[in-house]
Enzyme design. Sequence first.
Site, PDB file in Angstrom:
ATOM      1  CG  HIS A  36      -0.420  -0.152   2.526  1.00  0.00           C
ATOM      2  ND1 HIS A  36      -1.105  -0.733   3.564  1.00  0.00           N
ATOM      3  CD2 HIS A  36       0.777   0.207   3.044  1.00  0.00           C
ATOM      4  CE1 HIS A  36      -0.344  -0.717   4.651  1.00  0.00           C
ATOM      5  NE2 HIS A  36       0.787  -0.142   4.360  1.00  0.00           N
ATOM      6  CG  HIS A  46       0.907   4.139   7.523  1.00  0.00           C
ATOM      7  ND1 HIS A  46      -0.222   3.639   6.924  1.00  0.00           N
ATOM      8  CD2 HIS A  46       1.911   3.295   7.181  1.00  0.00           C
ATOM      9  CE1 HIS A  46       0.097   2.541   6.249  1.00  0.00           C
ATOM     10  NE2 HIS A  46       1.373   2.314   6.393  1.00  0.00           N
ATOM     11  CG  HIS A 100       8.701  -1.461   3.103  1.00  0.00           C
ATOM     12  ND1 HIS A 100       7.896  -2.514   3.451  1.00  0.00           N
ATOM     13  CD2 HIS A 100       8.037  -0.351   3.533  1.00  0.00           C
ATOM     14  CE1 HIS A 100       6.790  -2.063   4.048  1.00  0.00           C
ATOM     15  NE2 HIS A 100       6.860  -0.738   4.127  1.00  0.00           N
ATOM     16  CD  GLU A 125       3.521  -1.783   6.295  1.00  0.00           C
ATOM     17  OE1 GLU A 125       3.443  -0.633   6.732  1.00  0.00           O
ATOM     18  OE2 GLU A 125       3.598  -2.037   5.076  1.00  0.00           O
TER      19      GLU A 125
END
Lengths: 136, 279
Positions: free
Chosen positions: B12, B59, B193, B240
């Site tokens: 996302h 977030h 990431h 995530e």
Amino acid sequence: MTSTTDIHAYLAEFDDIPGTRVFTAKRARQGYHLNQFAMSLMKAENRERWKADEAAYLDEWKLTPEQRAAVLARDYNRLLDLGGNIYFLAKVFSTDGLSFVQAVSTMSGMSLQDYQAMMIAGGRSPEGLRSIKDKH
Amino acid sequence: MARITAGVASSHIPALGVASDLNKTEEAYWAPAFAGYDWTKRWEAEQKPDVVILVYNDHASAFDMKIIPTFAIGCGESYQPADEGWGPRKVPVVEGHPDLAWHIAQSCILDEFDMTIINEMDVDHGLTVPLTMMFGKPEAWPCKVIPLAVNVVTYPPPSGNRCWALGEAIARAVASFPEDLNVQIWGTGGMSHQLQGPRAGLINAEWDNRFLDGLEGDSDALRHIPHIEYLRETGSEGIEMVMWLVMRGALGKATRTLHRHYHVPASNTAVGHIVLEPV
């Protein structure tokens, strides 16, 4: 059900990852006001006040002198050490008009150009960067 | 009866939302990332899901440090796109499905999952970017959305095993909802990431692809990956991927892959995307 994990052993492993500050409860507590300050920049009117006078805006928040200096210097690695979280700190660099790539590259010790070239070539390899103690 | 017909997983990445919003998807840098969603856009147009249960993480948008729920379910009527610091994305309002959402919340709580119930919040790129990737730029999103937020920011996040088990509980809840609804469940975020510190930019394509392999079939090995492995192998934000396991758990014993896409990089991140159906 899994067996209960020993929280001390669980947390200890995070210190063994090179170049990484895991956002543990300890950091979350240390950085509470720092992160809430950053969060306040989600509101347009706060961004305007912050841009007009950063030092005065920071006076409204209970930051330590170290956190305050690191915010003004945009020293993101230092801010992570002082309890900052990247998703909160993103509000600061977004307000500065920086993208994630631009801001993240400043923590990597590389120029933006070199960082982008590394990403296009497939990113930073995990080889040699999984564990501090296994390296030595 | 309501039924879960498919599971979708996707990164996302905020920059994908920006690229879509600024009509840059055909540019050389972005085109390969978006091309992997063309199949899914056509498939979603045929599937016409009534409701998507969208597993994502906030977030630091709806939730700040004041309240940190491990699992939270959106039971509201609608959700506005959040202002994440550069103004809200100009995407449609997200319409909820309060009847099904409250049903899932109640069922999961009796099933011993301590859900936090949210009636009002804004939704950030974690939720709106997957909608863009799957549906493009419509006037209104073509389905109702139930946001299911998982804390993967403040440690400890829930274990992969717990996420998988929550997926199983959601599937039981959906199956007991009397209305005839075509429901999909999406897991979002990841893949490898790291957005912070000197190790920023870490990507582990080999590990990511093994994870994608593990989502297909009847193995439940992925649920036992410890947090430390995600951190070491896929970077600090690779955690995530535990949210994909909520999706996988909801699909039941075995799955078949309908579509799969992987691309590096988009911004700082590996783009992972997979479409699964229960078998």
